[in-house]
Scaffold this motif. Structure first.
Motif, short mmCIF file in Angstrom:
data_model
loop_
_atom_site.label_atom_id
_atom_site.label_comp_id
_atom_site.label_asym_id
_atom_site.label_seq_id
_atom_site.Cartn_x
_atom_site.Cartn_y
_atom_site.Cartn_z
N ARG A 1 -25.95 -2.16 29.26
CA ARG A 1 -25.77 -1.57 27.94
C ARG A 1 -24.47 -2.12 27.36
N SER A 2 -24.42 -2.19 26.05
CA SER A 2 -23.26 -2.73 25.35
C SER A 2 -22.96 -1.83 24.16
N LYS A 3 -21.77 -1.28 24.10
CA LYS A 3 -21.39 -0.35 23.03
C LYS A 3 -20.03 -0.73 22.46
N MET A 4 -19.90 -0.62 21.15
CA MET A 4 -18.61 -0.84 20.47
C MET A 4 -17.92 0.52 20.33
N MET A 5 -16.67 0.56 20.76
CA MET A 5 -15.90 1.79 20.70
C MET A 5 -14.62 1.58 19.90
N LEU A 6 -14.18 2.64 19.26
CA LEU A 6 -12.86 2.65 18.63
C LEU A 6 -12.03 3.67 19.39
N VAL A 7 -11.01 3.19 20.08
CA VAL A 7 -10.10 4.05 20.82
C VAL A 7 -8.81 4.15 20.01
N THR A 8 -8.47 5.36 19.62
CA THR A 8 -7.23 5.59 18.90
C THR A 8 -6.19 6.08 19.90
N TRP A 9 -5.17 5.26 20.12
CA TRP A 9 -4.11 5.56 21.09
C TRP A 9 -2.98 6.25 20.36
N VAL A 10 -2.72 7.52 20.68
CA VAL A 10 -1.64 8.29 20.07
C VAL A 10 -0.87 9.01 21.19
N PRO A 11 0.12 8.33 21.79
CA PRO A 11 0.87 8.96 22.88
C PRO A 11 1.71 10.14 22.37
N GLY A 12 2.06 11.01 23.29
CA GLY A 12 2.80 12.22 22.93
C GLY A 12 4.14 11.97 22.27
N LYS A 13 4.77 10.83 22.54
CA LYS A 13 6.09 10.54 21.97
C LYS A 13 6.02 9.97 20.55
N THR A 14 4.82 9.81 20.00
CA THR A 14 4.69 9.30 18.64
C THR A 14 5.23 10.35 17.66
N ASN A 15 6.00 9.90 16.65
CA ASN A 15 6.57 10.86 15.71
C ASN A 15 5.48 11.44 14.80
N VAL A 16 5.76 12.59 14.21
CA VAL A 16 4.78 13.34 13.43
C VAL A 16 4.27 12.55 12.24
N LYS A 17 5.14 11.85 11.54
CA LYS A 17 4.73 11.07 10.37
C LYS A 17 3.71 10.00 10.77
N GLU A 18 3.96 9.32 11.88
CA GLU A 18 3.04 8.29 12.34
C GLU A 18 1.71 8.89 12.78
N LYS A 19 1.75 10.09 13.37
CA LYS A 19 0.50 10.76 13.77
C LYS A 19 -0.37 11.04 12.55
N PHE A 20 0.23 11.50 11.45
CA PHE A 20 -0.53 11.74 10.22
C PHE A 20 -1.08 10.43 9.65
N GLN A 21 -0.27 9.39 9.65
CA GLN A 21 -0.74 8.09 9.17
C GLN A 21 -1.87 7.56 10.04
N THR A 22 -1.77 7.79 11.33
CA THR A 22 -2.81 7.35 12.26
C THR A 22 -4.13 8.03 11.96
N ALA A 23 -4.10 9.32 11.68
CA ALA A 23 -5.33 10.06 11.38
C ALA A 23 -6.01 9.49 10.14
N GLY A 24 -5.25 9.24 9.09
CA GLY A 24 -5.82 8.68 7.87
C GLY A 24 -6.33 7.27 8.06
N THR A 25 -5.61 6.47 8.81
CA THR A 25 -6.01 5.09 9.06
C THR A 25 -7.25 5.04 9.93
N CYS A 26 -7.35 5.93 10.91
CA CYS A 26 -8.53 5.99 11.78
C CYS A 26 -9.77 6.27 10.94
N HIS A 27 -9.68 7.21 10.03
CA HIS A 27 -10.80 7.53 9.15
C HIS A 27 -11.20 6.30 8.33
#
Length: 129
Positions: A68-94
């Motif tokens: 089987r072959s599947k394409m995945m999008l893994v969003t890496w958000v480690p705990g030390k990421t600052n809050v502003k970047e976490k919000f930007q990551t959520a919007g960019t992931c969408h």
């Protein structure tokens, strides 16, 4: 992946810098997904498009149902990421999920034990049954 500089790779890593999205060439040029996992930053997010290939298990213990072959999008958000970047990551992931077709599964991970090959296959199988 199928075209361009990364046609022989199973993954491409995307990063956000200065309000732009670009390929993280340093991480994308690593040899394997296992090597990539060991080099992920512990304080910045990344998006990993990963072409996962695996053997589909069968109820019959003597054989499997084939590759089987599947394409995945893994969003890496480690705990030390600052809050502003976490919000930007959520919007960019969408945005990324809507912009690219063929993504079977999208997951968010904040620790390395969530994105091992065995764990990713298990998550794929959950949605395939």
């Amino acid at each position: 992946m199928s075209k361009g500089n990364y046609s022989n790779k199973d993954f491409i890593v995307i990063k956000m810098e200065n309000n732009t999205i670009s390929v993280d060439t340093e991480l994308s040029n690593l040899n394997s997904f296992e090597e990539l996992i060991q080099h992920l930053p512990d304080n910045h997010s990344r998006f990993i498009f990963y072409h996962l290939e695996f053997d589909m298990p069968s109820d019959n213990q003597l054989c499997n149902e084939g590759k089987r072959s599947k394409m995945m999008l893994v969003t890496w958000v480690p705990g030390k990421t600052n809050v502003k970047e976490k919000f930007q990551t959520a919007g960019t992931c969408h945005f990324l999920k809507q912009s690219f077709t063929g993504i079977f599964l999208s997951i968010q991970a904040c620790s390395l034990d969530e994105i091992g090959r065995k764990e990713l296959i298990s998550k794929c199988l959950t949605f395939m049954k």
